[in-house]
Design an enzyme around this catalytic site. Sequence first.
Site, PDB file in Angstrom:
ATOM      1  N   GLN A  31       0.770  -1.250   0.000  1.00 15.51           N
ATOM      2  CA  GLN A  31       0.000   0.000   0.000  1.00 15.51           C
ATOM      3  C   GLN A  31       0.805   1.307   0.000  1.00 15.51           C
ATOM      4  O   GLN A  31       0.460   2.241  -0.724  1.00 15.51           O
ATOM      5  CB  GLN A  31      -0.949   0.015   1.207  1.00 15.51           C
ATOM      6  N   SER A  32       1.864   1.372   0.819  1.00 18.08           N
ATOM      7  CA  SER A  32       2.507   2.680   1.004  1.00 18.08           C
ATOM      8  C   SER A  32       3.089   3.217  -0.314  1.00 18.08           C
ATOM      9  O   SER A  32       2.784   4.342  -0.716  1.00 18.08           O
ATOM     10  CB  SER A  32       3.610   2.579   2.058  1.00 18.08           C
ATOM     11  N   ASP A  84       0.650   3.723   6.043  1.00 26.31           N
ATOM     12  CA  ASP A  84       0.898   3.357   4.652  1.00 26.31           C
ATOM     13  C   ASP A  84       0.611   4.520   3.703  1.00 26.31           C
ATOM     14  O   ASP A  84       1.507   5.083   3.083  1.00 26.31           O
ATOM     15  CB  ASP A  84      -0.004   2.179   4.256  1.00 26.31           C
ATOM     16  N   TYR A 134       4.417  -3.059   8.752  1.00 23.34           N
ATOM     17  CA  TYR A 134       3.102  -2.847   8.149  1.00 23.34           C
ATOM     18  C   TYR A 134       2.407  -1.702   8.873  1.00 23.34           C
ATOM     19  O   TYR A 134       2.840  -1.268   9.952  1.00 23.34           O
ATOM     20  CB  TYR A 134       2.256  -4.121   8.255  1.00 23.34           C
ATOM     21  N   GLU A 135       1.306  -1.269   8.277  1.00 24.04           N
ATOM     22  CA  GLU A 135       0.523  -0.131   8.767  1.00 24.04           C
ATOM     23  C   GLU A 135       0.469   0.013  10.295  1.00 24.04           C
ATOM     24  O   GLU A 135       0.880   1.020  10.865  1.00 24.04           O
ATOM     25  CB  GLU A 135      -0.906  -0.263   8.210  1.00 24.04           C
ATOM     26  N   GLY A 170      -7.625  20.452  19.169  1.00 25.13           N
ATOM     27  CA  GLY A 170      -7.291  21.873  19.109  1.00 25.13           C
ATOM     28  C   GLY A 170      -7.799  22.612  20.333  1.00 25.13           C
ATOM     29  O   GLY A 170      -8.142  22.009  21.352  1.00 25.13           O
ATOM     30  N   GLY A 171      -7.889  23.915  20.218  1.00 23.42           N
ATOM     31  CA  GLY A 171      -8.286  24.739  21.356  1.00 23.42           C
ATOM     32  C   GLY A 171      -9.791  24.868  21.536  1.00 23.42           C
ATOM     33  O   GLY A 171     -10.253  25.488  22.486  1.00 23.42           O
TER      34      GLY A 171
HETATM   35  N1  COA Z   1      11.507 -10.291  -9.413  1.00 17.94           N
HETATM   36  C1  COA Z   1      12.150 -11.088  -8.539  1.00 17.94           C
HETATM   37  N2  COA Z   1      12.099 -10.920  -7.213  1.00 17.94           N
HETATM   38  C2  COA Z   1      11.325  -9.913  -6.756  1.00 17.94           C
HETATM   39  C3  COA Z   1      10.611  -9.053  -7.609  1.00 17.94           C
HETATM   40  C4  COA Z   1      10.728  -9.275  -8.998  1.00 17.94           C
HETATM   41  N3  COA Z   1      10.110  -8.519  -9.871  1.00 17.94           N
HETATM   42  N4  COA Z   1       9.937  -8.162  -6.864  1.00 17.94           N
HETATM   43  C5  COA Z   1      10.208  -8.452  -5.584  1.00 17.94           C
HETATM   44  N5  COA Z   1      11.051  -9.502  -5.512  1.00 17.94           N
HETATM   45  C6  COA Z   1      11.626 -10.107  -4.317  1.00 17.94           C
HETATM   46  C7  COA Z   1      12.546  -9.171  -3.591  1.00 17.94           C
HETATM   47  O1  COA Z   1      13.777  -9.105  -4.245  1.00 17.94           O
HETATM   48  C8  COA Z   1      12.602  -9.825  -2.223  1.00 17.94           C
HETATM   49  O2  COA Z   1      13.509 -10.889  -2.269  1.00 17.94           O
HETATM   50  P1  COA Z   1      14.759 -11.109  -1.241  1.00 17.94           P
HETATM   51  O3  COA Z   1      14.259 -10.775   0.125  1.00 17.94           O
HETATM   52  O4  COA Z   1      15.073 -12.571  -1.424  1.00 17.94           O
HETATM   53  O5  COA Z   1      15.849 -10.245  -1.654  1.00 17.94           O
HETATM   54  C9  COA Z   1      11.230 -10.443  -2.099  1.00 17.94           C
HETATM   55  O6  COA Z   1      10.618 -10.367  -3.390  1.00 17.94           O
HETATM   56  C10 COA Z   1      10.233  -9.856  -1.142  1.00 17.94           C
HETATM   57  O7  COA Z   1      10.441  -8.535  -0.803  1.00 17.94           O
HETATM   58  P2  COA Z   1       9.975  -7.993   0.613  1.00 17.94           P
HETATM   59  O8  COA Z   1       9.902  -6.523   0.501  1.00 17.94           O
HETATM   60  O9  COA Z   1      10.850  -8.535   1.688  1.00 17.94           O
HETATM   61  O10 COA Z   1       8.479  -8.559   0.777  1.00 17.94           O
HETATM   62  P3  COA Z   1       7.756  -9.173   2.067  1.00 17.94           P
HETATM   63  O11 COA Z   1       6.426  -9.595   1.594  1.00 17.94           O
HETATM   64  O12 COA Z   1       8.552 -10.187   2.775  1.00 17.94           O
HETATM   65  O13 COA Z   1       7.608  -7.908   3.051  1.00 17.94           O
HETATM   66  C11 COA Z   1       6.862  -5.709   3.676  1.00 17.94           C
HETATM   67  C12 COA Z   1       6.596  -6.960   2.859  1.00 17.94           C
HETATM   68  C13 COA Z   1       5.821  -4.683   3.325  1.00 17.94           C
HETATM   69  C14 COA Z   1       6.776  -6.037   5.180  1.00 17.94           C
HETATM   70  C15 COA Z   1       8.277  -5.174   3.348  1.00 17.94           C
HETATM   71  O14 COA Z   1       8.381  -5.018   1.967  1.00 17.94           O
HETATM   72  C16 COA Z   1       8.609  -3.858   4.032  1.00 17.94           C
HETATM   73  O15 COA Z   1       8.899  -3.800   5.234  1.00 17.94           O
HETATM   74  N6  COA Z   1       8.611  -2.749   3.266  1.00 17.94           N
HETATM   75  C17 COA Z   1       8.985  -1.445   3.743  1.00 17.94           C
HETATM   76  C18 COA Z   1       7.907  -0.827   4.586  1.00 17.94           C
HETATM   77  C19 COA Z   1       6.587  -0.746   3.878  1.00 17.94           C
HETATM   78  O16 COA Z   1       6.434  -0.169   2.833  1.00 17.94           O
HETATM   79  N7  COA Z   1       5.562  -1.282   4.549  1.00 17.94           N
HETATM   80  C20 COA Z   1       4.203  -1.019   4.200  1.00 17.94           C
HETATM   81  C21 COA Z   1       3.633  -1.954   3.296  1.00 17.94           C
HETATM   82  S1  COA Z   1       2.048  -1.358   2.887  1.00 17.94           S
END
Ligand code: COA
Length: 475
Positions: free
Chosen positions: A64-65, A215, A185-186, A294-295
């Site tokens: 989402q973010s 997000d 997450y959020e 607020g006030g």
């Molecule tokens: N081709 C190949 N691999 C891909 C890809 C693509 N097109 N797109 C994504 N991937 C891979 C990434 O390289 C990563 O692999 P690695 O960890 O082996 O290097 C993997 O997919 C997953 O990425 P990740 O971001 O760790 O996803 P997740 O589902 O485990 O975590 C979040 C999700 C949201 C918790 C995490 O991305 C995060 O903390 N993001 C930052 C904060 C944020 O925006 N949070 C709010 C979300 S709304």
Amino acid sequence: MAKRKKAAKAKSKATAKKTAKKVVKFTAKKLAASNDLPRPSAKPWGQAGRALDGVRILDFTHVQSGPTCTQLLAYMGADCIKVERPGIGDITRGQLRDVKGADSLYFTMLNGSKRSITIDSKHAKGKEILDRLVKLCDVLVENFAPGALDRMGLTWEHIHKLNPRMIVASVKGFGPGPYEDCKVYENVAQCAGGSASTTGFRDGPPLVTGSQIGDSGTGLHLALGIVSALYQRNRTGRGQRVLCAMQDGVLNLARVKLRDQQRLKHGPLTEYSQYGEGVPFGKATPRAGNDSGGGQPGWILKCKGWESDPDAYIYFITQAPVWTAICDLIGKPEWKTDPDYATPPARLPRLRGIFDAIEQWTKTKTKFEVMEICNKQDIPVGPILSMKEIAEEPSLRATGTVVEVDHPTRGAYLTVGNPIKLSDSIADVRRSPLLGEHTDEILRKVLGYSDKEVAEIKASGAITAPEKPTKAEAA
Ligand code: COA
């Protein structure tokens, strides 16, 4: 001596005046002659393109973010190319699905007006395609877990070498510090950013809010960072990194609670109803229920029908300048002159009783009747609108804040259009793309690959999901 000083002063004044005249003349001449500044468009308002026309975004966002940020930039006119993993795509395509086989509303409402290309970023050929995209885009936006972009080989150094003008914008859960490696997450952000500890009722647990301030809120911050970096790039010619941590974004939205934290040192927070109830304050900003931040004191009050309608409520603000009008409205004219009620400081310890009295009146009217009566007297009130009421509100449709778009697999759906209205850049809200819908188009038209090269890319497996093994192979 004094005479000489006076003459020198007069001379320098005259020289300054002359120079200023020269500068004005020179600048005006230069401006007229130069092509640096375009002349104002003669096209009708709203028909001279859109604010971010010409900006190309390599959108590596998911969930989402990040998508909130890039969708907004796409509404503003940027060409947003969403890179997704072949066969899977953004995880939200399949989350909270309401229509079988169709992209979820979670995905469709956050990815409108974008194009989708599938690329395996860990495949050698995929990396080659990405490098080409990096060279041709203005901004890369990502919100992977910390380190994921680097693991793909897309380090800042690599990107900056390929394209020194590239802006690399990231959302992370936390900024540099003890939690920088955490996935977030959020609701984690709402808690870590100070929102949850200050939301809810005093005698209950901390609460998260329904608005996605972690997000979507951080996505909005990031969009501002990107536009600022684009503006600076006009002067410097070089890109930069933009980082928005969700904790920081939430704190920015909860800043009035940090304000109150500091006020606590100097005495109780008199506008909190806890003050009127005689409950002592602790060391940290407490939860304040529905008290106004607020006030001007406010509270949520029941309206006619509250017994069966969970949204038959109104937010009522006892703004000081309209106090006498409120007294007349609720049948308490004596409060206008009673020293216990006539002034804002006198009312502070009695707020609970005051709102009880106002509620006796609001309970006799629907929330819309209260709204109509109060607005005529400039008394600020806010009806508690349900999402059903918002979805059906004609004025929100008319302004393009709520938009209905068609979709090939799920049919028509509602989405939130651009909440920021620009008079010369009218948002074009289009449906979200299917997974990889524009892969071919982007390879050929943006990246300039030939038929032969596209065929090679397809055969390489860099843009397609790995084939499922046949039964015979699996055996
Ligand atoms: N081709 C190949 N691999 C891909 C890809 C693509 N097109 N797109 C994504 N991937 C891979 C990434 O390289 C990563 O692999 P690695 O960890 O082996 O290097 C993997 O997919 C997953 O990425 P990740 O971001 O760790 O996803 P997740 O589902 O485990 O975590 C979040 C999700 C949201 C918790 C995490 O991305 C995060 O903390 N993001 C930052 C904060 C944020 O925006 N949070 C709010 C979300 S709304």
